[in-house]
Design an enzyme around this catalytic site. Structure first.
Site, short mmCIF file in Angstrom:
data_model
loop_
_atom_site.label_atom_id
_atom_site.label_comp_id
_atom_site.label_asym_id
_atom_site.label_seq_id
_atom_site.Cartn_x
_atom_site.Cartn_y
_atom_site.Cartn_z
N LEU A 114 -23.88 15.88 -17.98
CA LEU A 114 -23.42 17.25 -17.81
C LEU A 114 -22.26 17.44 -18.79
O LEU A 114 -21.38 16.59 -18.88
CB LEU A 114 -22.94 17.53 -16.38
CG LEU A 114 -24.00 17.91 -15.34
CD1 LEU A 114 -23.34 18.16 -13.99
CD2 LEU A 114 -24.81 19.11 -15.76
N ASP A 115 -22.25 18.55 -19.51
CA ASP A 115 -21.20 18.80 -20.48
C ASP A 115 -19.82 18.79 -19.82
O ASP A 115 -19.68 19.03 -18.62
CB ASP A 115 -21.40 20.16 -21.16
CG ASP A 115 -22.60 20.16 -22.08
OD1 ASP A 115 -23.07 19.07 -22.44
OD2 ASP A 115 -23.07 21.26 -22.43
N LEU A 116 -18.80 18.57 -20.64
CA LEU A 116 -17.43 18.55 -20.15
C LEU A 116 -17.07 19.84 -19.43
O LEU A 116 -16.39 19.83 -18.40
CB LEU A 116 -16.47 18.33 -21.33
CG LEU A 116 -14.98 18.18 -21.00
CD1 LEU A 116 -14.72 16.91 -20.22
CD2 LEU A 116 -14.15 18.19 -22.28
N THR A 118 -19.15 21.89 -17.91
CA THR A 118 -20.13 22.23 -16.88
C THR A 118 -19.83 21.45 -15.61
O THR A 118 -19.51 20.27 -15.66
CB THR A 118 -21.55 21.91 -17.37
OG1 THR A 118 -21.81 22.62 -18.57
CG2 THR A 118 -22.59 22.30 -16.32
#
Length: 258
Positions: A114-116, A118
């Site tokens: 998961l992106d930073l 998100t």
């Protein structure tokens, strides 16, 4: 690799690093560090080559003088906060998801990414076969990613997100059906392998003149984040693990945030 040693004997061989990783003790990178550091014995002999072929059923493997035993399998659902990395190491010392699951009592690795920026549902486990299966795009486990955005111009609120089949104010389920969504929200399901889906959602919202304020993953297949508090974790139930490992899993209908 299988090595035949006679008509009645067949050995199943694996690399030493893989055996340690499959036992749930750590990642392959961690295992390589242990082996290179001289902490691993095979049949009483120190082995420093992580690619050494061993038979886990017959060879005596020990780590720090203790016989190798598989760790109890652990399956965790974490509500990842924004600003936390889904990596085990960071040279900049930023917060990591593993910082939030230290009290689980065993080594855990995130399943996928998961992106930073998100937040939302993140699976973590020490079962490498489970992780590889869920993270594999061919497994087709839908990820539900509601994106909350704010319009730069209100008149653009209903412009299509992509080629006329995604709009900013509709909820699209994995089956292709639509349901009303909250104003300024876009719910875009799909695979987010290595964060690609997250970036795609942000680009789609940007394309209609909006800015993503919040991107939250609320479900993976049949597993929902529910009322779990942000930054907290809970163990997956046996039923959830079985459902995720099924050949194909179905996304919850109309899954959305708030």
């Amino acid at each position: 690799m299988r090595e035949k040693r006679g008509p009645a004997e067949t050995r199943s061989l694996k690399t030493l690093e893989r055996v340690l990783s499959k036992a749930g003790l750590g990642s392959r990178t961690i295992a390589r560090g242990w082996i290179g550091g001289g902490r691993v014995l095979v049949n009483g002999k120190t082995i420093r080559n992580p690619d050494q072929w061993v038979d886990p059923q017959r060879d005596r493997i020990a780590v720090d003088g203790k016989a190798l035993r598989s760790a109890a399998k652990a399956y965790v659902l974490l509500y990842k906060p924004k600003g936390y990395l889904t990596t085990r190491r960071d040279p900049e010392g930023r917060p990591r998801c593993t910082d939030l699951t230290g009290d689980v009592g065993t080594w855990l690795s995130p399943v996928g990414r998961l992106d930073l920026d998100t937040s939302g549902l993140l699976l973590m486990t020490n079962d490498t076969e489970f992780a590889e299966r869920i993270a594999n795009p061919q497994h087709k486990a839908p990820k539900n990613l509601p994106a909350e955005g704010r319009d730069r111009a209100q008149r653009r609120a209903d412009r299509p997100l992509a080629a006329g089949n995604r709009t900013e104010r509709r909820t699209h389920t994995a089956g292709g059906s639509e349901a009303p969504a909250g104003q300024g929200q876009a719910h875009v399901p799909g695979d987010d392998h290595h964060g690609g889906r997250n970036r795609q959602v942000r680009r789609m919202v940007d394309a209609v003149g909006s800015k993503v304020l919040k991107l939250v993953r609320v479900a993976i297949g049949p597993v929902r984040i529910g009322d779990l508090e942000i930054g907290k974790w809970r163990p997956l139930t046996e039923a959830e693990v079985r459902a995720l490992m099924a050949p194909r899993v179905n996304a919850p209908s109309g899954s959305r945030l708030g």
